[in-house]
Design an enzyme around this catalytic site. Structure first.
Site, PDB file in Angstrom:
ATOM      1  N   HIS A 155       8.566  69.701  35.985  1.00  0.00           N
ATOM      2  CA  HIS A 155       8.499  71.032  35.139  1.00  0.00           C
ATOM      3  C   HIS A 155       9.265  72.067  36.237  1.00  0.00           C
ATOM      4  CE1 HIS A 155       6.844  73.785  32.128  1.00  0.00           C
ATOM      5  NE2 HIS A 155       6.844  74.659  33.235  1.00  0.00           N
ATOM      6  N   CYS A 156      10.261  72.425  35.518  1.00  0.00           N
ATOM      7  CA  CYS A 156      10.915  73.710  36.218  1.00  0.00           C
ATOM      8  C   CYS A 156      10.734  75.052  36.062  1.00  0.00           C
ATOM      9  CB  CYS A 156      12.596  73.424  36.160  1.00  0.00           C
ATOM     10  SG  CYS A 156      13.581  74.466  37.022  1.00  0.00           S
TER      11      CYS A 156
END
Length: 308
Positions: A155-156
């Protein structure tokens, strides 16, 4: 002991909630860096140099052409990652026959225990206890998004999205064009940055000088940091693995999805070369390569029966 575990779970949930709240802030931060850079390169330095004429104007024209081309590709790739769903599990998903028979690699089987499956006798079926649904191969649950993501990489916070099967290529292109753009800006502003340390009089207004200085420092920092991420993800693509899988498969001697560098690359970027450097896929690749849809992946035991 129980209280400690409950407290840790609560802290993790609070952290995930905080990450979700960063959404618009991170997008505005990225656009803010782009805005400062654009102002420094185009309006403060190379725009005036282009208008001045002479030999310097030709160099300024070259810089501006390269700068705008890379900027368009960077923003195209960035918003493709932000706006593209990384891939979710279809409703009423059922595993393939070989998974139902339990023919599964140790990495996937180790992701859950017997209590996590609807049928404890069948360790080949992957099940998510949080989503209460079956999980396709290489699928992981994202605590920030609160759902299972196909071939989840991570998850960025910078793209305010999960990076998974359907947008991993776009994320790699975002890193690639960010590195090129920030490197070009750093080199273009380097002569102007060196002037700050000279003994002579520095031309320009205080705001122009401050913007140029800030843009140089920001782009140099991003170029160095993104380069490290880019090298890491190139190694992951070459082995046909994700960030999560690379960490989990340290105890697994053989990785069944490693098809060789060429096919591993095609699993992410497709086979049509003219689409390799743009955040899109050809209809032909989407039709012929199930891996691009995130549900089915060719592996070493059945290479002869796979078609690309």
């Amino acid at each position: 002991m129980h209280r400690s575990g409950a407290k840790m779970a609560w802290n993790v949930f609070k952290f995930c909630t905080a990450l979700r709240g960063l959404g618009s802030i991170m997008i505005l931060l990225v656009l803010g860096v782009v805005g400062v850079t654009y102002y420094a390169v185009v309006l403060c330095n190379y725009g005036p140099a282009l208008a001045a004429g002479g030999l310097d104007s030709l160099f300024a024209l070259l810089v501006l052409i390269v700068f705008h081309t890379l900027l368009v590709m960077l923003l195209w790739s960035y918003f493709s990652v932000v706006l593209t769903d990384p891939g979710s599990v279809p409703p009423n998903y059922r595993p393939l026959a070989d998974q139902e028979r339990g023919e599964i690699d140790p990495l996937e089987a180790s992701e859950f225990g017997p209590l996590a499956t609807p049928d404890p006798a069948n360790a080949g079926i992957r099940y998510c206890r949080k989503c209460n649904q079956l999980k396709p191969p290489r699928c992981h649950h994202c605590s920030v998004c609160g759902r299972c993501v196909l071939k989840m990489d991570h998850h960025c916070v910078w793209v305010v999205n999960c990076v998974g099967a359907l947008n991993y290529k776009y994320f790699l292109l975002f890193l690639f064009y960010t590195f090129l753009e920030t490197s070009v800006v750093t080199l273009a502003l380097l002569p102007h940055f060196i002037v700050f340390f000279s003994d002579g009089e520095i031309p320009g207004s205080p705001s122009t000088l401050a913007t140029t200085f800030l843009a140089f420092v920001l782009n140099l920092a991003f170029a160095l940091s993104v380069f490290g991420f880019l090298i890491m993800h190139i190694s992951l693509v070459s082995a046909n693995t994700t960030t999560i899988e690379a960490y989990e498969k340290k105890t697994t001697p053989k990785w069944r999805y490693d098809l060789g560098r060429k096919r591993n690359f095609e699993q992410v970027f497709g086979t049509v070369q003219r689409y390799w450097f743009i955040p899109a896929y050809s209809d032909e690749d989407l039709r012929r390569m199930p891996a691009l849809q995130g549900l089915e992946y060719p592996s070493k035991p059945d290479l002869d029966s796979q078609e690309f």
